[in-house]
Design an enzyme around this catalytic site. Structure first.
Site, PDB file in Angstrom:
ATOM      1  N   SER A 290      -6.569  -0.479   3.734  1.00  0.00           N
ATOM      2  CA  SER A 290      -6.367  -0.341   2.295  1.00  0.00           C
ATOM      3  C   SER A 290      -6.675   1.089   1.841  1.00  0.00           C
ATOM      4  O   SER A 290      -5.985   2.024   2.240  1.00  0.00           O
ATOM      5  CB  SER A 290      -7.219  -1.379   1.559  1.00  0.00           C
ATOM      6  OG  SER A 290      -6.859  -1.444   0.200  1.00  0.00           O
TER       7      SER A 290
ATOM      8  N   HIS B  55      -3.315  -9.341   1.948  1.00  0.00           N
ATOM      9  CA  HIS B  55      -3.801  -7.976   2.170  1.00  0.00           C
ATOM     10  C   HIS B  55      -4.632  -7.905   3.454  1.00  0.00           C
ATOM     11  O   HIS B  55      -4.463  -6.999   4.283  1.00  0.00           O
ATOM     12  CB  HIS B  55      -4.649  -7.581   0.956  1.00  0.00           C
ATOM     13  CG  HIS B  55      -4.923  -6.125   0.830  1.00  0.00           C
ATOM     14  ND1 HIS B  55      -3.977  -5.132   1.001  1.00  0.00           N
ATOM     15  CD2 HIS B  55      -6.078  -5.457   0.509  1.00  0.00           C
ATOM     16  CE1 HIS B  55      -4.507  -3.949   0.802  1.00  0.00           C
ATOM     17  NE2 HIS B  55      -5.792  -4.109   0.506  1.00  0.00           N
TER      18      HIS B  55
ATOM     19  N   ASP C 157      -2.185  -2.072   5.778  1.00  0.00           N
ATOM     20  CA  ASP C 157      -1.818  -2.370   4.390  1.00  0.00           C
ATOM     21  C   ASP C 157      -2.441  -1.359   3.432  1.00  0.00           C
ATOM     22  O   ASP C 157      -3.332  -1.689   2.634  1.00  0.00           O
ATOM     23  CB  ASP C 157      -2.224  -3.790   3.999  1.00  0.00           C
ATOM     24  CG  ASP C 157      -1.292  -4.345   2.908  1.00  0.00           C
ATOM     25  OD1 ASP C 157      -0.086  -4.073   2.968  1.00  0.00           O
ATOM     26  OD2 ASP C 157      -1.781  -5.028   1.988  1.00  0.00           O
TER      27      ASP C 157
END
Length: 451
Positions: free
Chosen positions: A158, A252, A182
């Site tokens: 992330s 996610h 991601d």
């Protein structure tokens, strides 16, 4: 007579270099910390095969004072992202163990939980630059002591993906590899390359997208970008907000578990270069001849084998499908059908493979297929398990027209070509499918097969 035993035990404890109280763990905060906000503090936790389950604090000023830190070994930095509740990632310990089982290396967990835990997401985004500066200073020290920048691998989750990019950019892309799991989308979507991860940040940049319609980044960021299950909704993840926190984080977080699975190497996943997920599902992107002699790249840790080819290509968009849990890999067949109906038909197929002992079934319902006389229709069929040998195949045709008269689909031929293994194609000729009725048959050798 008891004293010698007691002395022996006491000495063992005294000289055990990794007593529980000496082990460092990632900072554990809570929702209260998030509400009040936290100031940035970066801690580096070192893991090697000698201390695989006992993190050792690595000094920013004198990292080489730790005898476990081996400059001649490759180093992997593991960088988490936004922590809205303050808790350490559930996957952290397992990820470290998986990496060390795969290869002898320095695994450095970048603990910036103080700074990542804040209800104010925008403040956390500001901290990513500061974390990158901190890591750049450490890597500069490593470089000055003789470390090879090409042996450094940064795995960022992330916001950690963009931290990896900022760090790599400070070394003009000479760091060996960045794996972005991601990458965060909010506050980064639409930004210029200097303000996010991009392919120039390392010698090889690979990106996995699993939540591009919410928390993740949508567009291409690396030399190769993988869009698992299309890059948005992941199988097994809840689709409604009534599922609680899993609704927000499951897609996610799936990126981490998919990549960990690739590190173990137990169930390889082929990534197919394609312009869109729709074309991939239609079976239009199964030709991997452009990647000869190795074929299409394998997703994840072993993709470095295709690095030179991918870097030359610039940016490659790829797709694959997965199961909802480990092992994530599916087993694909390209299905080619030729009909001889006088009229054009539209419909859906369900295919079941049977070995006599187990079955695997797939519904090809992503769109209605067109069946036209003597025109080949192709589609990708991905099964949850590898059924071998395939002794029987069951087909079911459905037009989806409800109460309208049932149709019959006359197949001149059907061919199922395995994608993962060098197995013979499965064929059948001259077959009649009645709508909503199962037809079971034994496959026969394909007429044009070299097997």
């Amino acid at each position: 007579m008891v004293w010698p035993v007691l002395v022996c035990v006491t000495l063992t404890l005294m000289f055990n270099p990794y007593r529980a109280q000496d082990c460092e763990e990632m900072t554990d905060l809570n929702l209260k910390d998030s509400l009040t906000g936290t100031s940035l503090s970066v801690r580096l936790l070192l893991y090697t095969r000698s201390n695989a389950s006992c993190g050792q604090l690595l000094s920013h000023q004198e990292p080489f004072s730790n005898p476990l830190f081996n400059l001649s070994s490759p180093s992997t930095f593991l960088i988490h992202g936004y922590r809205p509740t303050g808790s350490p990632p559930v996957w952290l310990a397992r990820f470290v163990q998986t990496l060390l089982q795969r290869r002898d290396m320095n695994v450095i967990v970048v603990d910036w939980n103080r700074g990542a835990t804040n209800i104010n997401y925008w403040k956390v985004v500001e901290n990513t630059r500061r974390v990158a500066k901190n890591l750049s200073q450490l890597i500069q020290k490593m470089k000055e002591e003789g470390a090879d920048l090409g042996s450094i691998h940064m795995i960022g989750v992330s916001l950690g993906a963009h931290i990896s990019g900022f760090t790599g950019a400070s070394f003009n892309g000479h760091i060996g590899r960045i794996t972005a799991l991601d990458p965060a989308g909010p506050e980064f979507n639409g930004r210029p390359p200097s303000e996010r991860l991009d392919p120039t940040d390392a010698q090889f940049v690979e990106v996995l997208h699993t939540d591009m319609d919410a928390l993740g980044y949508r567009d291409l960021l690396g030399h190769i970008d993988y869009y698992a299950n299309g890059g948005a909704d992941q199988p097994g993840c809840p689709r409604t907000i009534f599922s609680g926190s899993e609704y927000f984080k499951c897609d996610h977080q799936r990126s981490v578990f998919l990549y960990m699975s690739s590190v173990s190497g137990s169930c390889p996943i082929t990534a197919y270069p394609c312009e869109s997920y729709a074309l991939f599902l239609d079976g239009k992107c199964m030709n991997c001849s452009s990647f000869a002699p190795d074929g299409c790249p394998v997703f994840g840790y072993d993709s470095v084998r295709w690095r030179e080819r991918l870097v030359r290509l610039g940016q490659t968009r790829t797709y694959f499908q997965t199961n909802k849990a480990s092992p994530f890999c599916k087993f694909g067949y390209k299905v080619d059908i030729v009909t001889w109906n006088q009229k054009k038909h539209w419909g859906y197929l369900t295919i079941t493979l049977s070995s006599g002992l187990e079955e695997a079934r797939v519904e090809l319902n992503h769109k209605s297929l067109m069946f036209e006389r003597f025109v080949e229709s192709s589609v990708l069929a991905q099964f949850e398990r590898d059924v071998q040998p395939v002794k029987e195949i069951t087909l079911r045709f459905c037009s989806g027209k409800g109460i309208q008269p049932r149709k019959k689909l006359r197949l001149l031929s059907i061919r199922l070509t395995p994608l993962q293994k060098q197995l013979r194609p499965l064929c059948r000729y001259d077959l009649l499918l009645e709508e909503n009725k199962d037809v079971t048959f034994r496959p026969v050798p394909c007429e044009d097969s070299n097997f």
